[in-house]
Design an enzyme around this catalytic site. Structure first.
Site, PDB file in Angstrom:
ATOM      1  CG  ASN A   1      -2.212   1.086   1.248  1.00 59.28           C
ATOM      2  OD1 ASN A   1      -1.289   1.561   0.212  1.00 59.28           O
ATOM      3  ND2 ASN A   1      -2.389   1.318   2.842  1.00 59.28           N
ATOM      4  CD1 TRP A   2       3.605   1.446  -2.329  1.00 56.24           C
ATOM      5  CD2 TRP A   2       3.748   2.098  -4.225  1.00 56.24           C
ATOM      6  NE1 TRP A   2       5.072   0.488  -3.679  1.00 56.24           N
ATOM      7  CE2 TRP A   2       4.563   0.225  -4.692  1.00 56.24           C
ATOM      8  CE3 TRP A   2       3.750   2.709  -6.018  1.00 56.24           C
ATOM      9  CZ2 TRP A   2       4.868  -0.005  -5.737  1.00 56.24           C
ATOM     10  CZ3 TRP A   2       3.145   1.988  -7.458  1.00 56.24           C
ATOM     11  CH2 TRP A   2       4.405   0.615  -7.004  1.00 56.24           C
ATOM     12  CE  LYS A   3      -0.389   3.708   4.615  1.00 55.06           C
ATOM     13  NZ  LYS A   3       0.239   3.580   6.002  1.00 55.06           N
TER      14      LYS A   3
ATOM     15  CG  HIS B   1      -5.584   1.368   5.051  1.00 51.10           C
ATOM     16  ND1 HIS B   1      -5.564   2.652   6.199  1.00 51.10           N
ATOM     17  CD2 HIS B   1      -4.627   1.011   5.010  1.00 51.10           C
ATOM     18  CE1 HIS B   1      -4.542   2.306   6.055  1.00 51.10           C
ATOM     19  NE2 HIS B   1      -4.002   1.553   6.245  1.00 51.10           N
TER      20      HIS B   1
ATOM     21  CD  GLU C   1      -2.853   5.360   6.556  1.00 51.19           C
ATOM     22  OE1 GLU C   1      -3.352   5.618   4.727  1.00 51.19           O
ATOM     23  OE2 GLU C   1      -2.392   5.360   7.255  1.00 51.19           O
TER      24      GLU C   1
ATOM     25  CD  GLU D   1      -3.481  -2.337   7.298  1.00 52.35           C
ATOM     26  OE1 GLU D   1      -2.121  -2.724   6.748  1.00 52.35           O
ATOM     27  OE2 GLU D   1      -4.055  -1.569   7.319  1.00 52.35           O
TER      28      GLU D   1
ATOM     29  N   GLY E   1       2.698   2.595  10.489  1.00 53.28           N
ATOM     30  CA  GLY E   1       3.414   3.115  10.413  1.00 53.28           C
ATOM     31  C   GLY E   1       4.173   3.903  11.705  1.00 53.28           C
TER      32      GLY E   1
ATOM     33  CB  SER F   1       4.891  -1.839  12.220  1.00 51.75           C
ATOM     34  OG  SER F   1       4.553   0.146  12.721  1.00 51.75           O
TER      35      SER F   1
ATOM     36  N   GLY G   1       2.473  -0.889   4.031  1.00 49.80           N
ATOM     37  CA  GLY G   1       3.010   0.441   3.689  1.00 49.80           C
ATOM     38  C   GLY G   1       4.421   0.474   3.467  1.00 49.80           C
ATOM     39  N   GLY G   2       5.028   0.996   5.057  1.00 48.66           N
ATOM     40  CA  GLY G   2       6.314   1.795   5.118  1.00 48.66           C
ATOM     41  C   GLY G   2       7.491   1.273   3.690  1.00 48.66           C
TER      42      GLY G   2
HETATM   43  P1  13P Z   1       2.989   0.336   7.908  1.00 43.41           P
HETATM   44  O1  13P Z   1       3.606  -0.793   7.195  1.00 43.41           O
HETATM   45  O2  13P Z   1       3.909   1.084   7.252  1.00 43.41           O
HETATM   46  O3  13P Z   1       2.920   0.766   8.794  1.00 43.41           O
HETATM   47  O4  13P Z   1       1.783   0.541   7.513  1.00 43.41           O
HETATM   48  C1  13P Z   1       0.957  -0.123   7.211  1.00 43.41           C
HETATM   49  C2  13P Z   1      -0.205  -0.229   6.450  1.00 43.41           C
HETATM   50  O5  13P Z   1      -0.969   0.825   7.013  1.00 43.41           O
HETATM   51  C3  13P Z   1      -0.875  -0.560   5.328  1.00 43.41           C
HETATM   52  O6  13P Z   1      -2.042  -0.498   4.674  1.00 43.41           O
END
Ligand code: 13P
Length: 247
Positions: A9-11, A99, A101, A169, A175, A211, A232-233
Site C-alpha cells: 500500500n503506497w498510500k 483502510h 486512514e 491492521e 506507521g 509496521s 506500507g512504509g
Molecule cells: P506501515 O507498514 O507503514 O505500518 O503501514 C501499514 C498499512 O497501513 C498498510 O495498509
C-alpha cells in the site's frame, strides 16, 4: 494451501514515474529468481494517479494491482472520486476497502464500506477489506468486539461464496514502528478465522498489516492463519519489499 499474499500500500506516495521505476526494478530483480512467484501473490496499490503507470507494466504479468479506494457507485455526479469500473477497465484485479486512514480521516462508515465491497464483487474485483482496533479500543479489551462488528456491518451484503481478502491492521501499529506481538497477532487471526468459518465464508485469506518489515516478516508469517501482509512504509523500496516477499 493457498498462496501467501504480499500487498504493497503506497498510500499518497510515488509519482507515475517513480511507480514505473519501482515496477521495472522489481521485475528485473525478481525475474532473476526462478519460481519467485511460486506459492505467492504480489499486489501493488498505487495512488490513483499512478494506477495507469502500474497497469501498463503489470497487466498480464504475475503482479496484481488495484486502487487504494473506490467510490461506492460505478459512475455519476461524484466529482473527485475514483470509479471501480474504470479501475476494472485498467485491468485491476483488487481494491483496498476501509483502510483505517479512510475510516478515520475521511470518516467512512461501515455501511458505505459494505456498498463498496458489494460493488467490487459485482464487477469481479477482489476487495481487500481492512479492519482493526484503535489503541484505546485495545486497552479497553474491545479488540475482537470491534473487529467482529466491522465485519458484520462491512460484509453484510457480501456474497460469501466469493473470495474475501481480509486485512487485520491494528491502528496503533500502522506507521508507528510498533508491531503487534506474535501472541497478539496469533490471537486475533485465530478468532477472525473462526468467525469467518462460522459465518460460512467459503474462500478467505487473512493478512496482517502494521509496521511489517524484513526484520519481523518471517516470524509473523509463521503464525497460524497469517496468510500474508499489507505493507506500507517497507513496501516503498524495492529491496525491502522483495526481502519481505522472499519466503
Ligand atoms: P506501515 O507498514 O507503514 O505500518 O503501514 C501499514 C498499512 O497501513 C498498510 O495498509
Amino acid at each position: 494451501m493457498s498462496k501467501k499474499i504480499f500487498a504493497a500500500n503506497w498510500k499518497l506516495n510515488k509519482t507515475p514515474e517513480e511507480a514505473r521505476e519501482f515496477v521495472i526494478k522489481f521485475k528485473n530483480d525478481v525475474f532473476k529468481t526462478p519460481d519467485f512467484f511460486k506459492g505467492k501473490e504480489v499486489i501493488l496499490f498505487p495512488s490513483a494517479f499512478s494506477l495507469e503507470a502500474v497497469s501498463s507494466l503489470c497487466a498480464g504479468t504475475a503482479i496484481g494491482f488495484g486502487p487504494q479506494n473506490i467510490h461506492s457507485e460505478k459512475s455519476g455526479a461524484f466529482t473527485g472520486e475514483n470509479s471501480a469500473e474504470v479501475a476494472q477497465s485498467m485491468k485491476a484485479q483488487y481494491a483496498l476497502v476501509g483502510h483505517s486512514e479512510r475510516r478515520e480521516i475521511f470518516k467512512e462508515q461501515d455501511e458505505l464500506l459494505d456498498k463498496k465491497n458489494a460493488l467490487l464483487q459485482v464487477l469481479g474485483l477482489n476487495p481487500v477489506f481492512c479492519i482493526g482496533e484503535s489503541l484505546a479500543q485495545r486497552e479497553a479489551g474491545k479488540t475482537l468486539e470491534i473487529c467482529f462488528a466491522q465485519m458484520d456491518k462491512g460484509l453484510k451484503s457480501f456474497d460469501k461464496s466469493q473470495r474475501l481478502i481480509l486485512a487485520y491492521e491494528p491502528v496503533w501499529a500502522i506507521g508507528t514502528g510498533k508491531v503487534a506481538t506474535p501472541e497478539q497477532v496469533a490471537e486475533v487471526h485465530r478468532e477472525l478465522h473462526q468467525y469467518l468459518t462460522k459465518n460460512a465464508f467459503k474462500n478467505f485469506q487473512i493478512l496482517y498489516g502494521g509496521s511489517v518489515k524484513p526484520e519481523n516478516s518471517k516470524e509473523l508469517l509463521a503464525i497460524p492463519h497469517v496468510d500474508g501482509f499489507l505493507i506500507g512504509g517497507a513496501a516503498l523500496q524495492v529491496e525491502s519489499f522483495i526481502k519481505i516477499c522472499t519466503i
